[in-house]
Write a protein that holds these residues in place. Sequence first.
Motif, PDB file in Angstrom:
ATOM      1  N   PRO A  66       0.899  -1.380   0.100  1.00  0.00           N
ATOM      2  CA  PRO A  66       0.057   0.204  -0.021  1.00  0.00           C
ATOM      3  C   PRO A  66       0.793   1.330  -0.021  1.00  0.00           C
ATOM      4  CG  PRO A  66      -0.159  -1.105   2.057  1.00  0.00           C
ATOM      5  CD  PRO A  66       0.577  -2.115   1.134  1.00  0.00           C
ATOM      6  N   ASP A  67       1.984   1.195   0.323  1.00  0.00           N
ATOM      7  CA  ASP A  67       2.886   2.545   0.288  1.00  0.00           C
ATOM      8  C   ASP A  67       3.862   2.437  -1.035  1.00  0.00           C
ATOM      9  OD1 ASP A  67       2.098   2.928   3.025  1.00  0.00           O
ATOM     10  OD2 ASP A  67       3.365   1.885   3.855  1.00  0.00           O
ATOM     11  N   LEU A  68       3.527   1.765  -1.776  1.00  0.00           N
ATOM     12  CA  LEU A  68       4.540   1.822  -2.855  1.00  0.00           C
ATOM     13  C   LEU A  68       3.798   2.674  -4.210  1.00  0.00           C
ATOM     14  CD1 LEU A  68       7.139   0.569  -4.163  1.00  0.00           C
ATOM     15  CD2 LEU A  68       5.688  -0.981  -5.423  1.00  0.00           C
ATOM     16  N   PRO A  69       4.445   3.780  -4.354  1.00  0.00           N
ATOM     17  CA  PRO A  69       4.043   4.479  -5.311  1.00  0.00           C
ATOM     18  C   PRO A  69       3.507   4.045  -6.712  1.00  0.00           C
ATOM     19  CG  PRO A  69       6.153   5.565  -4.631  1.00  0.00           C
ATOM     20  CD  PRO A  69       5.887   4.120  -4.270  1.00  0.00           C
ATOM     21  N   LEU A  70       2.131   3.912  -7.144  1.00  0.00           N
ATOM     22  CA  LEU A  70       1.917   3.262  -8.472  1.00  0.00           C
ATOM     23  C   LEU A  70       1.022   4.574  -9.368  1.00  0.00           C
ATOM     24  CD1 LEU A  70      -0.285   0.639  -6.384  1.00  0.00           C
ATOM     25  CD2 LEU A  70       2.034   0.418  -7.433  1.00  0.00           C
ATOM     26  N   TYR A  71       1.702   4.471 -10.659  1.00  0.00           N
ATOM     27  CA  TYR A  71       1.291   5.311 -11.752  1.00  0.00           C
ATOM     28  C   TYR A  71       0.547   4.592 -12.478  1.00  0.00           C
ATOM     29  CZ  TYR A  71       4.066   9.261 -10.310  1.00  0.00           C
ATOM     30  OH  TYR A  71       4.469  10.325  -9.877  1.00  0.00           O
ATOM     31  N   TYR A  72      -0.647   5.073 -12.930  1.00  0.00           N
ATOM     32  CA  TYR A  72      -1.387   4.732 -13.917  1.00  0.00           C
ATOM     33  C   TYR A  72      -1.013   4.949 -15.371  1.00  0.00           C
ATOM     34  CZ  TYR A  72      -5.829   2.677 -16.337  1.00  0.00           C
ATOM     35  OH  TYR A  72      -6.632   2.179 -16.970  1.00  0.00           O
ATOM     36  N   LEU A  73      -0.677   4.277 -16.412  1.00  0.00           N
ATOM     37  CA  LEU A  73      -0.451   4.742 -17.771  1.00  0.00           C
ATOM     38  C   LEU A  73      -1.616   4.865 -18.238  1.00  0.00           C
ATOM     39  CD1 LEU A  73       2.655   2.387 -18.066  1.00  0.00           C
ATOM     40  CD2 LEU A  73       2.744   4.712 -18.232  1.00  0.00           C
ATOM     41  N   LEU A  74      -1.824   6.020 -18.809  1.00  0.00           N
ATOM     42  CA  LEU A  74      -3.216   6.183 -19.832  1.00  0.00           C
ATOM     43  C   LEU A  74      -2.826   6.247 -21.302  1.00  0.00           C
ATOM     44  CD1 LEU A  74      -4.629   9.245 -17.805  1.00  0.00           C
ATOM     45  CD2 LEU A  74      -4.940   6.870 -17.436  1.00  0.00           C
ATOM     46  N   SER A  75      -3.865   6.099 -22.037  1.00  0.00           N
ATOM     47  CA  SER A  75      -3.845   5.979 -23.484  1.00  0.00           C
ATOM     48  C   SER A  75      -4.269   7.224 -24.060  1.00  0.00           C
ATOM     49  CB  SER A  75      -4.675   4.847 -24.289  1.00  0.00           C
ATOM     50  OG  SER A  75      -3.882   3.493 -23.522  1.00  0.00           O
ATOM     51  N   GLY A  76      -4.052   7.436 -25.465  1.00  0.00           N
ATOM     52  CA  GLY A  76      -4.342   8.764 -26.032  1.00  0.00           C
ATOM     53  C   GLY A  76      -5.809   8.930 -26.107  1.00  0.00           C
ATOM     54  N   HIS A  77      -6.879   7.856 -25.930  1.00  0.00           N
ATOM     55  CA  HIS A  77      -8.159   8.153 -25.824  1.00  0.00           C
ATOM     56  C   HIS A  77      -8.742   8.658 -24.517  1.00  0.00           C
ATOM     57  CE1 HIS A  77      -7.974   4.077 -24.215  1.00  0.00           C
ATOM     58  NE2 HIS A  77      -9.201   4.450 -23.543  1.00  0.00           N
ATOM     59  N   HIS A  78      -8.002   8.635 -23.501  1.00  0.00           N
ATOM     60  CA  HIS A  78      -8.518   9.091 -22.311  1.00  0.00           C
ATOM     61  C   HIS A  78      -8.512  10.702 -21.938  1.00  0.00           C
ATOM     62  CE1 HIS A  78      -7.031   5.157 -20.686  1.00  0.00           C
ATOM     63  NE2 HIS A  78      -8.145   5.235 -20.072  1.00  0.00           N
ATOM     64  N   THR A  79      -9.563  11.061 -21.355  1.00  0.00           N
ATOM     65  CA  THR A  79      -9.806  12.723 -21.133  1.00  0.00           C
ATOM     66  C   THR A  79      -9.504  12.715 -19.761  1.00  0.00           C
ATOM     67  OG1 THR A  79     -11.924  12.153 -20.533  1.00  0.00           O
ATOM     68  CG2 THR A  79     -11.566  12.145 -22.900  1.00  0.00           C
ATOM     69  N   GLN A  80      -9.675  14.338 -19.387  1.00  0.00           N
ATOM     70  CA  GLN A  80      -9.578  14.954 -18.029  1.00  0.00           C
ATOM     71  C   GLN A  80     -10.670  14.406 -17.271  1.00  0.00           C
ATOM     72  OE1 GLN A  80      -8.738  19.025 -17.832  1.00  0.00           O
ATOM     73  NE2 GLN A  80      -9.542  18.972 -15.733  1.00  0.00           N
ATOM     74  N   ALA A  81     -12.082  14.150 -17.733  1.00  0.00           N
ATOM     75  CA  ALA A  81     -12.805  13.437 -17.144  1.00  0.00           C
ATOM     76  C   ALA A  81     -12.610  12.079 -16.570  1.00  0.00           C
ATOM     77  CB  ALA A  81     -14.285  13.499 -17.904  1.00  0.00           C
TER      78      ALA A  81
END
Length: 154
Positions: A66-81
């Motif tokens: 739970p303390d390990l930093p995790l980053y979600y990789l987004l694709s070009g179709h993702h929006t700010q919403a």
Amino acid sequence: LQEFIDSFRGRCRLDIELNRRDGESRQRLETKILKMLAIIGASSADDVFISSFSLPGLIFAHQHAPDLPLYYLLSGHHTQADIEQFMVEHGFLAGFCLPIDIHNDSIAKLLRDNGKGVGVYTCNSVEEIQKALDLKVNILITDYPQLALRMRDS
């Protein structure tokens, strides 16, 4: 992986990207994540983080570290919403990494205001690198790191 981490840990930040192959079973993914966590350690280390396009994989990793930093990789179709929704549903995410062409001032402000890290990929032109620097990203992924460092330092 262990040799790589031992060689570079403490010298720079390490992004360990968790990949999920097409058709890979959930059990295999989870086994792979547990092995990865055993190698890197489950503590909150500023020098190592995991990124992945697999949100289920990140959720599983968070349950075990739970303390390990995790980053979600987004694709070009993702929006700010989409990003806003991910932050509501998965507040544990340390940040997001998105294609440079969809990153903008509004997304940068949203992420900064919510204490989330932001990374961009793949910045291989002078214009893309400059855009990333202007938006003050935390992580800039490029095939030309020396160019990016020269631009950052000038």
